[in-house]
Scaffold this active site. Structure first.
Site, PDB file in Angstrom:
ATOM      1  N   HIS A   1     102.560 -79.843   5.147  1.00  0.00           N
ATOM      2  CA  HIS A   1     103.981 -79.562   4.979  1.00  0.00           C
ATOM      3  C   HIS A   1     104.145 -78.497   3.917  1.00  0.00           C
ATOM      4  O   HIS A   1     103.407 -78.485   2.933  1.00  0.00           O
ATOM      5  CB  HIS A   1     104.751 -80.827   4.573  1.00  0.00           C
ATOM      6  CG  HIS A   1     106.210 -80.696   4.801  1.00  0.00           C
ATOM      7  ND1 HIS A   1     107.045 -80.106   3.885  1.00  0.00           N
ATOM      8  CD2 HIS A   1     106.977 -81.037   5.858  1.00  0.00           C
ATOM      9  CE1 HIS A   1     108.266 -80.101   4.374  1.00  0.00           C
ATOM     10  NE2 HIS A   1     108.259 -80.647   5.571  1.00  0.00           N
TER      11      HIS A   1
ATOM     12  N   ASP B   1     106.120 -86.187  11.630  1.00  0.00           N
ATOM     13  CA  ASP B   1     105.858 -86.160  13.070  1.00  0.00           C
ATOM     14  C   ASP B   1     104.581 -86.878  13.480  1.00  0.00           C
ATOM     15  O   ASP B   1     104.326 -87.049  14.673  1.00  0.00           O
ATOM     16  CB  ASP B   1     105.786 -84.700  13.557  1.00  0.00           C
ATOM     17  CG  ASP B   1     107.144 -84.040  13.511  1.00  0.00           C
ATOM     18  OD1 ASP B   1     108.127 -84.728  13.822  1.00  0.00           O
ATOM     19  OD2 ASP B   1     107.219 -82.859  13.151  1.00  0.00           O
TER      20      ASP B   1
HETATM   21  N1  CMC Z   1      95.395 -78.598  10.108  1.00  0.00           N
HETATM   22  C1  CMC Z   1      94.409 -77.858   9.550  1.00  0.00           C
HETATM   23  N2  CMC Z   1      94.584 -76.993   8.546  1.00  0.00           N
HETATM   24  C2  CMC Z   1      95.843 -76.857   8.083  1.00  0.00           C
HETATM   25  C3  CMC Z   1      96.920 -77.576   8.603  1.00  0.00           C
HETATM   26  C4  CMC Z   1      96.660 -78.483   9.657  1.00  0.00           C
HETATM   27  N3  CMC Z   1      97.659 -79.189  10.188  1.00  0.00           N
HETATM   28  N4  CMC Z   1      98.051 -77.237   7.948  1.00  0.00           N
HETATM   29  C5  CMC Z   1      97.694 -76.331   7.046  1.00  0.00           C
HETATM   30  N5  CMC Z   1      96.363 -76.076   7.120  1.00  0.00           N
HETATM   31  C6  CMC Z   1      95.587 -75.204   6.232  1.00  0.00           C
HETATM   32  C7  CMC Z   1      95.821 -73.733   6.569  1.00  0.00           C
HETATM   33  O1  CMC Z   1      94.900 -73.263   7.519  1.00  0.00           O
HETATM   34  C8  CMC Z   1      95.652 -73.104   5.217  1.00  0.00           C
HETATM   35  O2  CMC Z   1      94.279 -73.049   4.916  1.00  0.00           O
HETATM   36  P1  CMC Z   1      93.695 -71.837   4.019  1.00  0.00           P
HETATM   37  O3  CMC Z   1      94.321 -71.989   2.679  1.00  0.00           O
HETATM   38  O4  CMC Z   1      92.220 -72.066   4.033  1.00  0.00           O
HETATM   39  O5  CMC Z   1      94.090 -70.559   4.719  1.00  0.00           O
HETATM   40  C9  CMC Z   1      96.259 -74.124   4.262  1.00  0.00           C
HETATM   41  O6  CMC Z   1      96.089 -75.384   4.908  1.00  0.00           O
HETATM   42  C10 CMC Z   1      97.741 -73.893   3.950  1.00  0.00           C
HETATM   43  O7  CMC Z   1      98.435 -73.821   5.193  1.00  0.00           O
HETATM   44  P2  CMC Z   1      99.674 -72.890   5.475  1.00  0.00           P
HETATM   45  O8  CMC Z   1      99.728 -72.598   6.932  1.00  0.00           O
HETATM   46  O9  CMC Z   1      99.643 -71.720   4.540  1.00  0.00           O
HETATM   47  O10 CMC Z   1     100.858 -73.834   5.034  1.00  0.00           O
HETATM   48  P3  CMC Z   1     102.385 -73.658   5.400  1.00  0.00           P
HETATM   49  O11 CMC Z   1     103.157 -74.304   4.313  1.00  0.00           O
HETATM   50  O12 CMC Z   1     102.682 -72.241   5.715  1.00  0.00           O
HETATM   51  O13 CMC Z   1     102.545 -74.496   6.777  1.00  0.00           O
HETATM   52  C11 CMC Z   1     102.871 -76.271   8.304  1.00  0.00           C
HETATM   53  C12 CMC Z   1     103.069 -75.776   6.856  1.00  0.00           C
HETATM   54  C13 CMC Z   1     103.621 -77.590   8.467  1.00  0.00           C
HETATM   55  C14 CMC Z   1     103.483 -75.240   9.285  1.00  0.00           C
HETATM   56  C15 CMC Z   1     101.359 -76.445   8.572  1.00  0.00           C
HETATM   57  O14 CMC Z   1     100.815 -77.408   7.698  1.00  0.00           O
HETATM   58  C16 CMC Z   1     101.074 -76.825  10.038  1.00  0.00           C
HETATM   59  O15 CMC Z   1     100.926 -75.931  10.883  1.00  0.00           O
HETATM   60  N6  CMC Z   1     100.989 -78.175  10.345  1.00  0.00           N
HETATM   61  C17 CMC Z   1     100.821 -78.622  11.719  1.00  0.00           C
HETATM   62  C18 CMC Z   1     102.147 -78.604  12.448  1.00  0.00           C
HETATM   63  C19 CMC Z   1     103.065 -79.729  11.997  1.00  0.00           C
HETATM   64  O16 CMC Z   1     102.678 -80.880  11.883  1.00  0.00           O
HETATM   65  N7  CMC Z   1     104.372 -79.369  11.786  1.00  0.00           N
HETATM   66  C20 CMC Z   1     105.393 -80.338  11.398  1.00  0.00           C
HETATM   67  C21 CMC Z   1     105.894 -80.106  10.002  1.00  0.00           C
HETATM   68  S1  CMC Z   1     106.874 -81.464   9.369  1.00  0.00           S
HETATM   69  C22 CMC Z   1     108.232 -81.602  10.369  1.00  0.00           C
HETATM   70  C23 CMC Z   1     109.020 -80.380  10.593  1.00  0.00           C
HETATM   71  O17 CMC Z   1     109.158 -79.496   9.735  1.00  0.00           O
HETATM   72  O18 CMC Z   1     109.576 -80.252  11.669  1.00  0.00           O
END
Ligand code: CMC
Length: 430
Positions: free
Chosen positions: A308, A365
């Site tokens: 998140h 989720d």
């Molecule tokens: N699985 C594996 N690696 C992950 C994941 C994951 N679910 N989420 C983040 N990472 C890694 C990402 O690759 C990055 O690694 P590095 O630092 O080595 O490059 C690091 O963690 C930080 O990730 P980010 O993409 O920069 O983080 P963000 O804040 O931009 O993204 C997120 C947040 C929710 C989009 C992301 O964690 C994600 O894609 N999660 C899976 C989708 C999900 O469950 N979404 C629902 C969010 S909660 C409800 C809602 O908002 O609707």
């Protein structure tokens, strides 16, 4: 005493600028950079708005390090235990909990706006037989502006309030119709003597040939899920609603845009993606390889329902949902092997240094899909459920935006990386 500010000095020119500090009632203070470009010639660069507050808001507060979520100051845990979704919707919109009379009047008004215009049925009937219900919801909600164009004076507070009520009232009716269209059932009219969530479940599942025997556990569980999803401050879909709203667009167009933003798998579409992922993993013995794949950046695979932007300790909604999943499945006497896969996946990921270092925890989720499945809500309707609940937050933010004194049209800047100015070359010379 002078106003607090932070002074920024350009090392190249030694020119300084004092940026005023803006503080709210809770949370980190912010630097007001509104005049930065005029005074220094610099913009700020913040892809994904990681460090940027786009507005002041008095609706929802999140402390991502402590795992705190407050709606209008009330902790989500207390609301989940003691409130109802419709009361939470009232709270988000009006700022205070209603007294008995105020709640009855709100409930009555919502109930009396639940019907959709008969012509909207023609619109729904025009979709392809296998249309995704999110596509149908998105299009149909945008079309509502064509039905209520006589009450779209956004400078009139009463017309704004009415639009908010209409959206909260009609979206469940449209959502249920979208589901029924996909399975070839006739649309069901709303029954206004039922309360909000029960009425929606009747519109979803009641067939004309027999009455629906609804287990109260189902309505209670869905109501709780709706409370947990009702608002989440400036998330992608709410920011979308506000961005579209900042142009003066009508609320149906704004909320339709919010629905489109919610649909993405990184946002509300994650609940559908989680269930598909758990089905693909299939068995607890395959969890280790799924976790390894999620850690491999070349795989293009992420653990859906994990991570998140704001929560870096735990998502309080996930804590409530995890507990609730076990209880709902037990109460409904449902045994779902996907729950074992989810528990095993959570266990392995939470012990893995990759997830620990990046502070990746299950989000709202991760378990919600398993509950929806137990409630017999089909997978493609999961994000629609999220949209019904989040409508309360979207309209609360849209209403707030219209009374925010320093509101402006949203218009981010960019760092241009394209070609420098050049002359047009006629096709014969290229
Ligand atoms: N699985 C594996 N690696 C992950 C994941 C994951 N679910 N989420 C983040 N990472 C890694 C990402 O690759 C990055 O690694 P590095 O630092 O080595 O490059 C690091 O963690 C930080 O990730 P980010 O993409 O920069 O983080 P963000 O804040 O931009 O993204 C997120 C947040 C929710 C989009 C992301 O964690 C994600 O894609 N999660 C899976 C989708 C999900 O469950 N979404 C629902 C969010 S909660 C409800 C809602 O908002 O609707």
């Amino acid at each position: 005493m002078s106003e607090p500010s932070v002074t920024l000095t350009d090392a190249a020119t030694s020119k300084s600028v004092a940026l005023p500090v803006v503080s709210g009632t809770l949370g980190d203070p912010a630097l007001d950079i509104g005049k930065l470009n005029k005074e220094t010639g610099y913009f700020t660069y913040d892809p994904g708005f990681v460090s940027t507050a786009s507005t002041r808001s008095a609706i929802t507060y999140i402390d991502g390090d402590q795992g705190i979520l407050l709606y209008r100051g009330y902790p989500i845990e207390q609301l989940a235990k003691q409130s109802s979704f419709l009361e939470v919707a009232y709270l988000l919109i009006n700022g205070e909990l209603p007294n008995g009379e105020q709640f009855r009047s709100f409930e009555h008004e919502v109930a009396h706006h639940t019907m959709m215009h008969e012509s909207l049925k023609n619109f729904l009937n025009g979709f392809h037989y296998d249309a995704h219900p999110m596509a149908m919801l998105c299009g149909s909600v945008a079309s509502l502006s064509a039905f209520y164009h006589d009450t779209l004076d956004m400078n009139d507070p009463e017309q704004r309030r009415l639009a908010a009520i209409r959206l909260i009232a009609k979206i469940p009716t449209i959502a249920a119709a979208a589901y029924r269209y996909g399975i070839g059932w006739p649309f069901r009219y709303p029954r206004n003597n039922l309360e909000y969530v029960t009425r929606f479940l009747h519109m979803m599942f009641e067939v004309p040939s027999e009455p629906l025997e609804l287990n109260p556990v189902v309505a209670k569980a869905l109501d709780l899920l709706f409370i947990l999803h009702a608002d989440h401050e400036q998330n992608a879909s709410t920011s979308t609603v506000r961005l579209v709203g900042s142009t003066g667009a009508n609320p149906y167009a704004c909320v339709s845009a919010g629905i489109a933003a919610l649909w993405g798998p990184a946002h509300g579409g994650a609940n559908e993606a989680v269930l598909k992922m758990l089905e693909e993993i299939g068995d607890a013995k395959n969890v280790a390889s799924a976790v390894a794949k999620a850690k491999d950046k070349n795989s293009g695979f992420r653990l859906m329902g994990f991570g998140h932007r704001v929560y870096k300790n735990f998502d309080p909604r996930a804590t409530i949902i995890r507990e609730m999943t076990h209880k709902v499945l037990a109460d409904l006497n449902v045994s779902d092997p996907l729950l074992d896969v989810a528990v095993a996946l959570e266990e392995v990921a939470l012990k893995d240094p990759y997830f620990i270092e990046r502070k990746l925890y299950p989000n709202v989720d991760f378990y919600s899909g398993i509950i929806y499945k137990a409630l017999k809500i089909p997978t493609e309707m999961f994000t629609v459920m999220f949209a019904i609940a989040r409508t309360a937050g979207w309209v609360a933010h849209w209403l707030e935006q219209h009374v925010t004194p320093d509101a402006k049209i949203g218009r981010p800047r960019q760092i241009y990386t394209g070609a420098a100015q050049r002359d047009y070359v006629p096709v014969s010379k290229r």
